[in-house]
Scaffold this motif. Sequence first.
Motif, PDB file in Angstrom:
ATOM      1  N   PRO A  83       0.840  -1.202   0.000  1.00  0.00           N
ATOM      2  CA  PRO A  83       0.000   0.000   0.000  1.00  0.00           C
ATOM      3  C   PRO A  83       0.872   1.247   0.000  1.00  0.00           C
ATOM      4  N   GLY A  85       0.666   5.757   0.221  1.00  0.00           N
ATOM      5  CA  GLY A  85      -0.082   7.013   0.326  1.00  0.00           C
ATOM      6  C   GLY A  85       0.687   8.089  -0.408  1.00  0.00           C
ATOM      7  N   GLY A  86       1.242   9.044   0.357  1.00  0.00           N
ATOM      8  CA  GLY A  86       2.006  10.127  -0.271  1.00  0.00           C
ATOM      9  C   GLY A  86       3.397   9.698  -0.705  1.00  0.00           C
ATOM     10  N   THR A  88       6.065   9.387   1.147  1.00  0.00           N
ATOM     11  CA  THR A  88       7.096  10.229   1.756  1.00  0.00           C
ATOM     12  C   THR A  88       7.939   9.482   2.789  1.00  0.00           C
ATOM     13  N   THR A 148       5.779  16.698   6.774  1.00  0.00           N
ATOM     14  CA  THR A 148       5.269  16.490   5.423  1.00  0.00           C
ATOM     15  C   THR A 148       3.755  16.683   5.349  1.00  0.00           C
ATOM     16  N   THR A 153      -0.427  11.395   3.641  1.00  0.00           N
ATOM     17  CA  THR A 153      -1.847  11.053   3.747  1.00  0.00           C
ATOM     18  C   THR A 153      -2.191  10.532   5.146  1.00  0.00           C
TER      19      THR A 153
HETATM   20  C1  LIG Z   1      11.114  15.588   4.605  1.00  0.00           C
HETATM   21  C2  LIG Z   1      10.382  14.613   5.474  1.00  0.00           C
HETATM   22  C3  LIG Z   1      10.002  14.965   6.755  1.00  0.00           C
HETATM   23  C4  LIG Z   1       9.291  14.055   7.542  1.00  0.00           C
HETATM   24  N1  LIG Z   1       8.884  14.434   8.785  1.00  0.00           N
HETATM   25  C5  LIG Z   1       8.109  13.611   9.506  1.00  0.00           C
HETATM   26  C6  LIG Z   1       7.604  14.012  10.776  1.00  0.00           C
HETATM   27  O1  LIG Z   1       7.786  15.142  11.207  1.00  0.00           O
HETATM   28  N2  LIG Z   1       6.896  13.109  11.469  1.00  0.00           N
HETATM   29  C7  LIG Z   1       6.623  11.873  10.980  1.00  0.00           C
HETATM   30  O2  LIG Z   1       5.956  11.108  11.657  1.00  0.00           O
HETATM   31  N3  LIG Z   1       7.077  11.471   9.792  1.00  0.00           N
HETATM   32  C8  LIG Z   1       7.806  12.307   9.031  1.00  0.00           C
HETATM   33  N4  LIG Z   1       8.266  11.896   7.816  1.00  0.00           N
HETATM   34  C9  LIG Z   1       7.973  10.548   7.328  1.00  0.00           C
HETATM   35  C10 LIG Z   1       6.663  10.420   6.514  1.00  0.00           C
HETATM   36  O3  LIG Z   1       6.271  11.650   5.991  1.00  0.00           O
HETATM   37  C11 LIG Z   1       5.578   9.869   7.382  1.00  0.00           C
HETATM   38  O4  LIG Z   1       5.910   8.560   7.725  1.00  0.00           O
HETATM   39  C12 LIG Z   1       4.185   9.878   6.770  1.00  0.00           C
HETATM   40  O5  LIG Z   1       3.257   9.480   7.743  1.00  0.00           O
HETATM   41  C13 LIG Z   1       4.043   8.993   5.570  1.00  0.00           C
HETATM   42  O6  LIG Z   1       2.822   9.291   4.936  1.00  0.00           O
HETATM   43  P1  LIG Z   1       2.606   8.963   3.400  1.00  0.00           P
HETATM   44  O7  LIG Z   1       1.209   9.268   3.041  1.00  0.00           O
HETATM   45  O8  LIG Z   1       3.637   9.577   2.595  1.00  0.00           O
HETATM   46  O9  LIG Z   1       2.761   7.389   3.432  1.00  0.00           O
HETATM   47  P2  LIG Z   1       3.684   6.430   2.566  1.00  0.00           P
HETATM   48  O10 LIG Z   1       5.096   6.818   2.684  1.00  0.00           O
HETATM   49  O11 LIG Z   1       3.115   6.286   1.234  1.00  0.00           O
HETATM   50  O12 LIG Z   1       3.460   5.081   3.350  1.00  0.00           O
HETATM   51  C14 LIG Z   1       3.938   4.929   4.649  1.00  0.00           C
HETATM   52  C15 LIG Z   1       3.594   3.519   5.127  1.00  0.00           C
HETATM   53  O13 LIG Z   1       2.200   3.415   5.286  1.00  0.00           O
HETATM   54  C16 LIG Z   1       1.654   2.365   4.481  1.00  0.00           C
HETATM   55  N5  LIG Z   1       0.373   2.845   3.997  1.00  0.00           N
HETATM   56  C17 LIG Z   1       0.099   4.063   3.453  1.00  0.00           C
HETATM   57  N6  LIG Z   1      -1.215   4.177   3.232  1.00  0.00           N
HETATM   58  C18 LIG Z   1      -1.785   3.017   3.636  1.00  0.00           C
HETATM   59  C19 LIG Z   1      -3.126   2.534   3.679  1.00  0.00           C
HETATM   60  N7  LIG Z   1      -4.142   3.279   3.284  1.00  0.00           N
HETATM   61  N8  LIG Z   1      -3.335   1.296   4.135  1.00  0.00           N
HETATM   62  C20 LIG Z   1      -2.310   0.519   4.573  1.00  0.00           C
HETATM   63  N9  LIG Z   1      -1.043   0.934   4.579  1.00  0.00           N
HETATM   64  C21 LIG Z   1      -0.783   2.166   4.120  1.00  0.00           C
HETATM   65  C22 LIG Z   1       2.697   2.121   3.409  1.00  0.00           C
HETATM   66  O14 LIG Z   1       2.673   0.781   2.974  1.00  0.00           O
HETATM   67  C23 LIG Z   1       3.981   2.447   4.142  1.00  0.00           C
HETATM   68  O15 LIG Z   1       4.414   1.328   4.856  1.00  0.00           O
HETATM   69  C24 LIG Z   1       8.986  12.781   7.025  1.00  0.00           C
HETATM   70  C25 LIG Z   1       9.364  12.442   5.729  1.00  0.00           C
HETATM   71  C26 LIG Z   1      10.060  13.345   4.965  1.00  0.00           C
HETATM   72  C27 LIG Z   1      10.414  12.994   3.562  1.00  0.00           C
END
Ligand SMILES: Cc1cc2nc3c(=O)[nH]c(=O)nc-3n(C[C@H](O)[C@H](O)[C@H](O)COP(=O)(O)OP(=O)(O)OC[C@H]3O[C@@H](n4cnc5c(N)ncnc54)[C@H](O)[C@@H]3O)c2cc1C
Length: 1024
Positions: A83, A85-86, A88, A148, A153
């Motif tokens: 899976p 989301g964003g 990130t 982020t 998401t």
């Molecule tokens: C510059 C930068 C700064 C950051 N700062 C922070 C911060 O301050 N705090 C923090 O907590 N994190 C931070 N992060 C990490 C990241 O942004 C977080 O982990 C965020 O929650 C990920 O969200 P995403 O939507 O990008 O998920 P993704 O990266 O797409 O996925 C994250 C995980 O969730 C799973 N997933 C996503 N959606 C679903 C769904 N609907 N069902 C089941 N599984 C799913 C994916 O398989 C993956 O394992 C940072 C990252 C970057 C690049």
Amino acid sequence: MIPSIRETSPVQSLYLAFIEALKACGFEGDLNPDYANRTVLATDNSIYQILPQGVVYPKSSEDLVKLAELSSLKQFRGIVLSPRGGGTGTNGQSLTDGLIVDISKHMNSILEINVEQRWVRVQTGVVKDQLNAFLKPHGLFFAPELSTSNRATIGGMVNTDASGQGSVLYGKTRDHVLELHTVFLDGSEWNSKPINDADFKATAARQDRVGELHRVVEDIHREHHQAIAEKFPKLNRCLTGYDLAHIHTDEGLFNLNSILCGSEGTLGFITEAKLNLLPIPTVSALVNVKYDSFELGLRDATELMKAGPTSIETVDSKVLNLAMNDIVWNTVSDFFPPADGQYAGREIAGINLVEYTADNQDELDEKIKVLTDRLDEQATSNTASSIGYSIAMGSDSVGKIWGMRKKAVGLLGNAKGEARPIPFVEDTAVPPENLADFIMEFRKVLDDHHLPYGMFGHVDAGVLHVRPAIDMKDESQIPMIREITDQVAALCHKYNGLLWGEHGKGLRSEYAPSFFGDLFVQLQRIKATCDPRNQLNPGKIATPSDDFALTKIDEAPTRGEEDRKIPVQVWEGYSDGMYCNGNGACFNWNPDDAMCPSWKVTRERTQSPKGRSALVREWLKQLSERGIDPVKQAKALREKPFISGFVSSLYARTKNTLAKNKGDYDFSNEVMESMSGCLACKSCVGQCPIKVDVPSFRSKFMELYYSRYLRPLKDYFIGGLEFMVPALVRVPWLYNGLMKPAFMQKLLAKVAGMVDSPLLTGVRLDKELQGLGVRWAAEENIRNLSSDEKARAVIIVQDAFTSFFDTQVVIDSLKLLKQLGFVPLLAPYKANGKPLHVHGFMKAFDKAANSNAEFLNTLAVEQLPLVGIEPSMTLAYRSEYQKLMGDKAPTVQLLQEWLATQREHLQSQAPQLNAGDFMLMAHCTEKTNAAASIKDWSNVFADLGQAMTLVDTGCCGMAGTYGHEAQNADNSKALYQMSWSEVVGNRDNEGKLMATGYSCRSQVKRVDKKQLPHPLQVLLAQVK
Ligand SMILES: Cc1cc2nc3c(=O)[nH]c(=O)nc-3n(C[C@H](O)[C@H](O)[C@H](O)COP(=O)(O)OP(=O)(O)OC[C@H]3O[C@@H](n4cnc5c(N)ncnc54)[C@H](O)[C@@H]3O)c2cc1C
Ligand code: SF4
Ligand code: SF4
């Protein structure tokens, strides 16, 4: 001529069959096994690059049920799903060599809100800032914070149990999750929430995966709660994925959500979440405490906590310096003046940002006073470890500073050189009282490896972000990843902390057994119940049994390995796109933010700066593997005379184009599809923390692409317009007569691919000048100016669009400048060449730019300022020109930049003008690439007795000629509707709006049939 790239890594037949089966069973979302999607989704923000077999974008839970059920069939048990989301993640959380299931594209609706009970139900593709923007009018917000927030998401947050600034007060994501809707791999769906004994019994009695999971989790709690209580650290950032410590709530309810939160997509697809909301604090402030030593700042944080703040964040000098060189600094610089008074001359090496929130101003002032009294007292008695502080009062100022802090992580990637700060040990958490000592040892580890690094983080929660700078392209540096991770993991154990305080485990899960100890086998039981065949995001968190292995940190393929295949000179030739580190800032959700309109309007990740950067890297790699050096090819192309270049390749290009139209595969076509959706607005250049410059490498790509394929006719029309227009303006009736009639418009759209082409005004500046009392900026005229005149003289540099299609703006600008006592001279018209650059006519651009620069430099004889009216054409002198000719590029200022150097004079002219109140809709390129110049407009207006506010808007959708190209017309108008339409349509704004960009004004005219004035026209109208 570049070769065709016919062969890329093929999709495995099992996955092709799976995708076919999905189609056949009525899956409604998008199925993308194409190489472009696979390439773009092969990375997140981590050091890894794992090519998936394809990407699917489900539209609903039903789609996910179909996906899950199919993958359970015997023939598809080898299918792996991850899976996303964003995207990130910082540690490969969503990466897979199987199929990516991207939930963010379609499943991003806010479904239901209950304001009284303070909850909201959302699909999990909703972005955190999108949710909070929706909640703001209700006075509510979703509290867990993360850097982020404008692209991550809710699904990603739930699955990593995200948290960040403010976590000491607000906790983590799981603390605000009320219910989750999950699709498990057997196709069963379940809505989980804390349940009492009776409900638990009923659920546990079910004979499906849901029932089994409840039984297993409860058994683990019953059998091991003692061991769990002993093992799990009592930290704000508890041991997530899977969080055994909270299986029962404090009220004794069974809560499956504690297991699902932080499970990183290894247990099921979470499709909906019901979330707890909090009232937005009425007032807030930040006390920004400065230090001349980062260590002193860290150690002082524990002291500062005693003054009862909401949160404390710390930033080191490295991060601060990077912020100072970024667009973001314009918004916060006032709060960080150099140290003064008794601390004058001392360098700022660290800052603690101490946040206070309250229900009313008195309460807030009282809270702040506790801290400032203490800081003042320490300063008076010379016992302070800090060197002064500033206060940012109010949510607006606080938001700006948090914005800067949020951008800090991305900014770290913008360090100079090949060794770039990378995430792999970046979110350790230790008890806050251990933090300073822990960090000192951590620093020693990095110093022993001679690595530079930047640090910042949530000192109140004991979380510090550290990104050491390593060149992953250099094989000899790779072993440091293992060495340092091992040493940092050991330090975490020593200080009773965790290796993963915030960002989840991802491909660092191999360290989980050492932190969970004997309890790790219980994680395996949970995994085995949900995913017995290890199909869901395998290799992370836990395996179903010891028959499967967790992926080791040095087993997964890295970005560096792929990048290494691009020779150094090619890498350097395309450096504008090579350093994208996938932090995802270009996926900014906010429609009123300029960042990437092509992504916003399509929601295709391939249509983003990250997408384009990934695709061009892959393209370069593919060419390199075929022994082609695109830099050399471009050079040869430019050196070829017209006949042996353009003409002799015509036959081959025609043949290749026919083959392409018949469906012959060439990866370059996929890259071209991505590039052609770009508006060349340059928002990425200004706003990407790494300054990825898509228009720059896109032009280089197009130049080579069109050495193989025929160009569309419109490119020649757009590229040539600047050169034809001086002749056309002599026969405007002919040009306009050809462009205006409806049948001609249709023909132009069909044949030339152009729509709504602008019409010439027919007004000739050469004929108007005398009447205006303005002279040409000819060398002789300049030399003949009296010294008095010289002191007030300015040369207006023309551009094709304003001079010939919006001539009145030039005339009014000259009139106003004269009225204000300046001596404007008009530079004779010469083509700027930017449209050539945008469309990749690089040879022609070089020629036009050199000729124009030479000409403009001759006008600079008396050091008179050169000033352009059109922002994007003017800014070309400091970007495209600079890149081409370095110091030889003429210095051409934006109107407001020059006016802002004349403030005293402007103030003296203010009595000439009636007072007014206006709203500025600035051009995207100007806002993002010359951010400080927006403040110049405010100052200029204020000096002339006018009130002015900047309207936050995204892209108007026109961007040069983008909106006039038939293939873009729909997207162009859709972009306008996203952000501009409401502002322009609002009756309250009537008579107040003004726009600096020619494109923006023509888009308003085209869509809303309204004429927005340029700011100088507005000022002219204010003259008494
Ligand atoms: C510059 C930068 C700064 C950051 N700062 C922070 C911060 O301050 N705090 C923090 O907590 N994190 C931070 N992060 C990490 C990241 O942004 C977080 O982990 C965020 O929650 C990920 O969200 P995403 O939507 O990008 O998920 P993704 O990266 O797409 O996925 C994250 C995980 O969730 C799973 N997933 C996503 N959606 C679903 C769904 N609907 N069902 C089941 N599984 C799913 C994916 O398989 C993956 O394992 C940072 C990252 C970057 C690049
Ligand atoms: S293009 Fe810039 S903002 Fe987008 S992911 Fe890459 S580095 Fe981040
Ligand atoms: S130039 Fe504009 S449209 Fe193109 S990638 Fe950059 S931000 Fe997106």
